[in-house]
Design an enzyme around this catalytic site. Structure first.
Site, PDB file in Angstrom:
ATOM      1  N   ASP A 113       0.966  -1.239  -0.115  1.00 10.07           N
ATOM      2  CA  ASP A 113       0.059  -0.055  -0.158  1.00 10.07           C
ATOM      3  C   ASP A 113       0.968   1.296   0.093  1.00 10.07           C
ATOM      4  O   ASP A 113       1.472   1.643   0.932  1.00 10.07           O
ATOM      5  CB  ASP A 113      -0.869   0.085   1.184  1.00 10.07           C
ATOM      6  N   GLU A 158      -1.237  -1.318  -4.980  1.00 12.39           N
ATOM      7  CA  GLU A 158      -2.478  -0.601  -4.912  1.00 12.39           C
ATOM      8  C   GLU A 158      -2.232   0.525  -6.246  1.00 12.39           C
ATOM      9  O   GLU A 158      -1.064   1.206  -5.973  1.00 12.39           O
ATOM     10  CB  GLU A 158      -2.919   0.231  -3.909  1.00 12.39           C
ATOM     11  N   ASP A 189      -2.545   0.553   7.199  1.00 15.31           N
ATOM     12  CA  ASP A 189      -1.658   0.568   5.913  1.00 15.31           C
ATOM     13  C   ASP A 189      -1.439  -1.067   5.589  1.00 15.31           C
ATOM     14  O   ASP A 189      -1.381  -1.390   4.487  1.00 15.31           O
ATOM     15  CB  ASP A 189      -0.797   1.582   5.891  1.00 15.31           C
TER      16      ASP A 189
END
Length: 165
Positions: free
Chosen positions: A7, A67, A140
């Site tokens: 992330d 991501e 996260d």
């Protein structure tokens, strides 16, 4: 196969690592790389790069799921995340680790069947799917595990579709 979920962030990079063996997916590690706000930009990016290389060397992932950068309202935030993604992608390229990118709604669908699932719902599912005693923290790290999980399911589907299983 060992999958590294990432992330990306400028202040906090979420890291989640899972192991896929047959039909079994297990938790290996989760954590974060954090940079203090008072550090100059070049030092923050250097820290992200160096700490990420340590993760790659320690866990030797086969693939990385990251991501995708999506539309954000704060341009400054988007630039910082883009810069962090750049050093992360550089480290992955240096180690010849293939990168697969997923939009946030793709990750949500893979964990809940619904592209607008809440963060809490996704966190509860990742806890349950990986047999963890509690929700991974910080958020996260939980997001990174969810991204890795999404990739595990997507890559399994690709193998089945292409007759590899």
């Amino acid at each position: 196969m060992r999958i590294l979920g990432v992330d990306p962030g400028y202040g906090i990079v979420g890291i989640g690592i899972i192991e896929v063996s047959g039909n079994r997916i297990s938790h290996v590690f989760h954590g974060t790389i954090e940079t203090p706000k008072d550090l100059p930009a070049e030092k923050r990016l250097k820290r992200i790069y160096e700490e990420f290389l340590k993760v790659l060397e320690r866990f030797s992932p086969d693939e990385c799921a990251m991501e995708k950068l999506f539309f954000v309202k704060n341009v400054t935030t988007a630039i910082g995340v883009g810069e962090a993604r750049g050093v992360l992608l550089l480290a992955l390229a240096e180690k010849n680790i293939p990168v697969f990118e997923y939009a946030p709604n793709e990750v949500k669908v893979s964990l809940s069947g619904y592209g607008r699932a809440s963060k809490k719902q996704i966190q509860e599912n990742i806890k349950r799917f990986l047999n963890l005693s509690e929700i991974p923290r910080p958020d996260d790290a939980a997001d990174a595990l969810a991204i890795a999980w999404c990739h595990a399911l997507q890559s399994r589907a690709r193998r089945v579709t292409h007759g590899e299983n």
